[in-house]
Design a protein around this motif. Structure first.
Motif, PDB file in Angstrom:
ATOM      1  N   THR A  13      52.128  32.500   1.396  1.00 47.10           N
ATOM      2  CA  THR A  13      51.180  31.628   0.697  1.00 47.10           C
ATOM      3  C   THR A  13      51.302  31.736  -0.817  1.00 47.10           C
ATOM      4  N   HIS A  14      50.872  30.694  -1.469  1.00 45.58           N
ATOM      5  CA  HIS A  14      50.724  30.730  -2.923  1.00 45.58           C
ATOM      6  C   HIS A  14      49.248  30.731  -3.296  1.00 45.58           C
ATOM      7  N   GLU A  15      48.382  30.810  -2.275  1.00 47.05           N
ATOM      8  CA  GLU A  15      46.934  30.826  -2.524  1.00 47.05           C
ATOM      9  C   GLU A  15      46.498  32.247  -2.841  1.00 47.05           C
TER      10      GLU A  15
ATOM     11  N   ASP B 244      53.683  29.588   7.537  1.00 48.33           N
ATOM     12  CA  ASP B 244      54.565  29.373   6.387  1.00 48.33           C
ATOM     13  C   ASP B 244      53.925  28.356   5.440  1.00 48.33           C
ATOM     14  N   GLU B 245      53.336  28.850   4.394  1.00 42.49           N
ATOM     15  CA  GLU B 245      52.669  28.001   3.395  1.00 42.49           C
ATOM     16  C   GLU B 245      51.874  26.870   4.048  1.00 42.49           C
ATOM     17  N   PRO B 246      50.850  27.245   4.819  1.00 39.13           N
ATOM     18  CA  PRO B 246      50.138  26.239   5.606  1.00 39.13           C
ATOM     19  C   PRO B 246      49.393  25.203   4.774  1.00 39.13           C
TER      20      PRO B 246
ATOM     21  N   ARG C 114      72.308  36.009   5.703  1.00 38.30           N
ATOM     22  CA  ARG C 114      73.016  35.332   4.623  1.00 38.30           C
ATOM     23  C   ARG C 114      73.320  33.893   5.024  1.00 38.30           C
ATOM     24  N   PHE C 115      73.289  33.021   4.046  1.00 37.40           N
ATOM     25  CA  PHE C 115      73.749  31.636   4.234  1.00 37.40           C
ATOM     26  C   PHE C 115      75.042  31.504   3.459  1.00 37.40           C
ATOM     27  N   GLY C 116      76.163  31.363   4.172  1.00 39.61           N
ATOM     28  CA  GLY C 116      77.450  31.343   3.492  1.00 39.61           C
ATOM     29  C   GLY C 116      77.655  32.683   2.804  1.00 39.61           C
ATOM     30  N   ASP C 117      77.949  32.657   1.513  1.00 45.51           N
ATOM     31  CA  ASP C 117      78.143  33.949   0.847  1.00 45.51           C
ATOM     32  C   ASP C 117      76.892  34.338   0.058  1.00 45.51           C
ATOM     33  N   ARG C 118      75.799  33.655   0.349  1.00 41.34           N
ATOM     34  CA  ARG C 118      74.539  33.947  -0.337  1.00 41.34           C
ATOM     35  C   ARG C 118      73.675  34.838   0.519  1.00 41.34           C
ATOM     36  N   GLU C 119      73.390  36.023   0.017  1.00 39.21           N
ATOM     37  CA  GLU C 119      72.569  36.950   0.776  1.00 39.21           C
ATOM     38  C   GLU C 119      71.104  36.651   0.484  1.00 39.21           C
ATOM     39  N   VAL C 120      70.412  36.101   1.480  1.00 40.48           N
ATOM     40  CA  VAL C 120      69.050  35.615   1.268  1.00 40.48           C
ATOM     41  C   VAL C 120      68.023  36.687   1.610  1.00 40.48           C
ATOM     42  N   LEU C 121      68.321  37.504   2.628  1.00 46.37           N
ATOM     43  CA  LEU C 121      67.456  38.635   2.977  1.00 46.37           C
ATOM     44  C   LEU C 121      68.302  39.903   2.975  1.00 46.37           C
TER      45      LEU C 121
ATOM     46  N   GLY D 175      55.771  35.763  -3.322  1.00 44.64           N
ATOM     47  CA  GLY D 175      57.038  35.855  -4.039  1.00 44.64           C
ATOM     48  C   GLY D 175      57.431  34.521  -4.610  1.00 44.64           C
ATOM     49  N   PRO D 176      58.290  34.565  -5.621  1.00 46.38           N
ATOM     50  CA  PRO D 176      58.716  33.311  -6.248  1.00 46.38           C
ATOM     51  C   PRO D 176      59.509  32.439  -5.281  1.00 46.38           C
ATOM     52  N   SER D 177      59.640  31.185  -5.621  1.00 43.72           N
ATOM     53  CA  SER D 177      60.377  30.233  -4.812  1.00 43.72           C
ATOM     54  C   SER D 177      61.825  30.685  -4.637  1.00 43.72           C
ATOM     55  N   GLY D 178      62.314  30.592  -3.425  1.00 51.75           N
ATOM     56  CA  GLY D 178      63.698  30.966  -3.164  1.00 51.75           C
ATOM     57  C   GLY D 178      63.888  32.438  -2.882  1.00 51.75           C
ATOM     58  N   SER D 179      62.796  33.194  -2.809  1.00 51.38           N
ATOM     59  CA  SER D 179      62.945  34.636  -2.608  1.00 51.38           C
ATOM     60  C   SER D 179      63.228  34.986  -1.142  1.00 51.38           C
ATOM     61  N   GLY D 180      63.079  34.016  -0.229  1.00 46.56           N
ATOM     62  CA  GLY D 180      63.450  34.269   1.163  1.00 46.56           C
ATOM     63  C   GLY D 180      62.273  34.385   2.116  1.00 46.56           C
ATOM     64  N   LYS D 181      61.092  34.012   1.670  1.00 45.12           N
ATOM     65  CA  LYS D 181      59.877  34.180   2.486  1.00 45.12           C
ATOM     66  C   LYS D 181      59.958  33.361   3.782  1.00 45.12           C
ATOM     67  N   THR D 182      60.305  32.080   3.630  1.00 42.87           N
ATOM     68  CA  THR D 182      60.404  31.213   4.802  1.00 42.87           C
ATOM     69  C   THR D 182      61.469  31.726   5.762  1.00 42.87           C
ATOM     70  N   THR D 183      62.626  32.066   5.212  1.00 41.71           N
ATOM     71  CA  THR D 183      63.725  32.553   6.037  1.00 41.71           C
ATOM     72  C   THR D 183      63.309  33.806   6.810  1.00 41.71           C
ATOM     73  N   PHE D 184      62.562  34.672   6.148  1.00 41.36           N
ATOM     74  CA  PHE D 184      62.080  35.898   6.790  1.00 41.36           C
ATOM     75  C   PHE D 184      61.234  35.562   8.025  1.00 41.36           C
TER      76      PHE D 184
HETATM   77  N1  LIG Z   1      69.562  26.506   6.093  1.00 38.42           N
HETATM   78  C1  LIG Z   1      69.911  26.980   4.893  1.00 38.42           C
HETATM   79  N2  LIG Z   1      71.201  26.867   4.485  1.00 38.42           N
HETATM   80  C2  LIG Z   1      71.568  27.372   3.282  1.00 38.42           C
HETATM   81  N3  LIG Z   1      70.743  27.973   2.427  1.00 38.42           N
HETATM   82  C3  LIG Z   1      69.466  28.107   2.776  1.00 38.42           C
HETATM   83  C4  LIG Z   1      68.980  27.624   4.021  1.00 38.42           C
HETATM   84  N4  LIG Z   1      67.662  27.877   4.100  1.00 38.42           N
HETATM   85  C5  LIG Z   1      67.335  28.515   2.947  1.00 38.42           C
HETATM   86  N5  LIG Z   1      68.408  28.660   2.154  1.00 38.42           N
HETATM   87  C6  LIG Z   1      68.425  29.336   0.854  1.00 38.42           C
HETATM   88  O1  LIG Z   1      67.905  30.618   1.027  1.00 38.42           O
HETATM   89  C7  LIG Z   1      67.109  30.999  -0.076  1.00 38.42           C
HETATM   90  C8  LIG Z   1      65.732  31.408   0.421  1.00 38.42           C
HETATM   91  O2  LIG Z   1      65.077  30.282   0.947  1.00 38.42           O
HETATM   92  P1  LIG Z   1      63.609  30.343   1.526  1.00 38.42           P
HETATM   93  O3  LIG Z   1      63.274  28.983   1.967  1.00 38.42           O
HETATM   94  O4  LIG Z   1      63.523  31.426   2.522  1.00 38.42           O
HETATM   95  O5  LIG Z   1      62.758  30.727   0.253  1.00 38.42           O
HETATM   96  P2  LIG Z   1      61.190  30.759   0.058  1.00 38.42           P
HETATM   97  O6  LIG Z   1      60.861  32.092  -0.464  1.00 38.42           O
HETATM   98  O7  LIG Z   1      60.529  30.334   1.321  1.00 38.42           O
HETATM   99  O8  LIG Z   1      60.971  29.687  -1.080  1.00 38.42           O
HETATM  100  P3  LIG Z   1      59.769  28.660  -1.296  1.00 38.42           P
HETATM  101  O9  LIG Z   1      58.644  29.433  -1.924  1.00 38.42           O
HETATM  102  O10 LIG Z   1      60.331  27.650  -2.241  1.00 38.42           O
HETATM  103  O11 LIG Z   1      59.414  28.093   0.041  1.00 38.42           O
HETATM  104  C9  LIG Z   1      67.056  29.787  -1.003  1.00 38.42           C
HETATM  105  O12 LIG Z   1      67.955  30.010  -2.048  1.00 38.42           O
HETATM  106  C10 LIG Z   1      67.531  28.660  -0.152  1.00 38.42           C
HETATM  107  O13 LIG Z   1      68.233  27.730  -0.921  1.00 38.42           O
END
Ligand SMILES: Nc1ncnc2c1ncn2[C@@H]1O[C@H](COP(=O)(O)OP(=O)(O)OP(=O)(O)O)[C@@H](O)[C@H]1O
Ligand SMILES: [Mg+2]
Lengths: 248, 237
Positions: free
Chosen positions: A197-199, A165-167, A11-18, A35-44
């Motif tokens: 990837t989005h490819e 990550d989205e190379p 989680r980032f703050g009170d936002r549960e990202v994964l 997955g759509p943008s913001g779904s947490g792929k990069t964070t994963f």
């Molecule tokens: N360092 C951070 N601090 C706070 N929030 C973050 C941080 N990194 C990511 N987030 C939030 O976590 C959520 C997931 O982000 P992430 O980058 O993992 O998504 P994504 O699936 O990779 O999206 P995209 O396809 O746009 O790259 C987003 O809502 C983003 O705003």
């Protein structure tokens, strides 16, 4: 099974990202993470390599267990030795030449001898077709060339798995092909890869597994063919449809 | 006519006298410039840079207590005049039993003074290095110290290079302040000679010209350095 990823939470703050992502990776797998943008792929992906500290979850890597939240420095180093990461914006060392970009980690990070590192670097750079630019600096290369050097840097350390990550997302359209063809080649050679990837062509034709994420959950995981031809979840279907529609 | 030529003769002899004074004092001043100003500048700059890099790294790594200490040092140093700092160290510290020679006082004060400015330069330069450089280093198996040393710091130095060059130039000029603590450097020498022979204006201008020479040479080196760095991929995309 080579790598078992269990219940990754962040989680980032009170936002549960994964919200608990699990994935099993066999040797030679190419997993497309969609997955759509913001779904947490990069964070994963970042959590898997400890670039981000997960709040919970574990890796079982070649039978060894690593907690993603409490792993020690030594464990983190052990995991990183088995893996490599290719970033969306390349992240080549800007003060180093192409050759140095590849050898630096081998010499300093992995304690390789100079000559061995050079040999490994040359092999890897040849692999991605960049052996003729050894003395160039990143600022003198196109995005596609930079990404290929970054892939060589990943390859040269002989990792068991490479995370991408989205190379190709930061590349001009005409440069995407050269990077994808390198990745396709790696897949053919049996390299294990996790690719955000989005490819869709890559996901469909090169990857053998798909992890489809939305809102921090794993909506659907399975063989690529099933995912594209016979998606189980409604969200998967919507996603595939929207991608196909965007293409028309 | 006769009167006129007499006047000119007297004028000529006066010009000659000034000229002689100049040709005699110039090598003397230059000698002090080369033997004192330049080494003092270089040593103080080296000290300042060492202090600056340390302070910048501590702030970058965000070590709580040490970070506070660093901010305190920068606050004090940048908020007080160099001349006052020199007086405190050279004339003041003996009151509490710390007696430093004028050379050592000048070296320390100049170094720590410019160090505070350069610390801010270095901190900005470090922060301008993209975070991804550090992450790529970790993924390549390197540790913090290795990445700092081989990747982040070198890039920060490139970014900071022009500003550090300006600090070096400021340092050369600031060494003249050491005259006020009786240090036998170039400007004090100009004061001493002018005390003996008059010609205050000429002598001080002469000293100014030598400072100008040094600083011009430095500016030239600075440009050269920037060109060399740019050739080695120094320009960040
Ligand atoms: N360092 C951070 N601090 C706070 N929030 C973050 C941080 N990194 C990511 N987030 C939030 O976590 C959520 C997931 O982000 P992430 O980058 O993992 O998504 P994504 O699936 O990779 O999206 P995209 O396809 O746009 O790259 C987003 O809502 C983003 O705003
Ligand atoms: Mg992303």
């Amino acid at each position: 099974m080579m790598l078992d990823i269990q219940n990754v939470r962040k989680r980032f703050g009170d936002r549960e990202v994964l919200k608990g992502i699990s994935l099993t990776v066999d040797k030679g797998d190419v997993v497309a993470i969609l997955g759509p943008s913001g779904s947490g792929k990069t964070t994963f992906l970042r959590c898997l390599n400890f670039l981000e500290k997960a709040d919970g979850g574990a890796l079982v890597f070649d039978g060894a267990h690593f907690d993603l939240h409490t792993a020690s420095k030594a464990d983190i180093a052990r995991v990183r030795k088995k893996t490599a990461f290719v970033f969306q914006n390349f992240n080549l060392f800007l003060n180093k030449t192409v050759l140095q970009n590849v050898t630096l980690g081998l010499e300093k990070g992995r304690g390789m001898k100079k000559n061995d590192a050079r040999a490994a670097a040359l092999r890897a750079l040849e692999h991605v077709g960049m052996a003729d630019r050894l003395e160039s600096y990143p600022s003198q290369l196109s995005g596609g060339q930079q990404q290929r050097v970054a892939i060589a840097r990943a390859l040269a350390s002989d990792p068991e798995i490479i995370y991408f990550d989205e190379p190709t997302s930061a590349l001009d359209p005409e440069l995407i092909g050269e990077v994808l063809s390198v990745m396709r080649q790696l897949a053919k050679e049996g390299m294990t890869m996790l690719v955000v990837t989005h490819e869709m062509d890559f996901a469909r034709n090169v990857s053998n597994k798909v992890l489809f994420m939305a809102d921090g959950t794993a909506v659907e995981t399975g063989p690529s063919r099933d995912f594209f031809e016979n998606p189980k979840a409604d969200r998967s279907r919507d996603f595939i449809r929207s991608i196909l529609a965007a293409r028309e | 006519m006769a009167f006129h030529s007499l006047g000119r003769e007297r004028g000529d002899s006066m010009v000659n006298e000034h000229w002689q004074m100049l040709t005699e004092s110039f090598p003397q001043l230059l000698e002090y410039g080369i033997k004192v100003t330049i080494p003092l500048s270089i040593l103080s700059f080296a000290l300042g840079l060492a202090v600056a890099v340390t302070v910048a790294l501590i702030q970058y790594a965000n070590v709580r207590f040490l970070r506070r200490l660093c901010r305190f040092y920068i606050w004090i140093t940048r908020g007080t005049p160099l001349l006052v700092q020199l007086f405190i160290v050279f004339y003041g510290l003996p009151d509490i039993g710390i007696k430093l020679s004028n050379y050592l006082s000048a070296f320390l004060v100049l170094g720590f003074n410019e160090g505070a400015y350069m610390a801010e330069t270095m901190r900005g330069a470090l922060e301008s290095v993209p975070r991804g450089q550090m992450e790529a280093g970790y993924c390549a198996g390197m540790n913090y110290v290795q990445i700092m040393g081989h990747v982040v710091l070198p890039q920060a130095f490139r970014t900071a290079f022009p500003a550090l060059g300006n600090s070096m130039i400021a340092m050369v000029k600031d060494t003249s302040m050491a005259a006020s603590i009786t240090m036998a450097e170039m400007f004090r020498q100009a004061q001493i000679i002018s005390g003996q022979r008059g010609d205050v204006l000429l002598l001080y201008c002469e000293a100014a010209v030598i400072y100008l020479l040094f600083c011009t040479a430095l500016t030239w080196l600075q440009r050269l350095g920037e060109k060399l760095l740019a050739k080695r991929g120094g320009v960040r995309a």
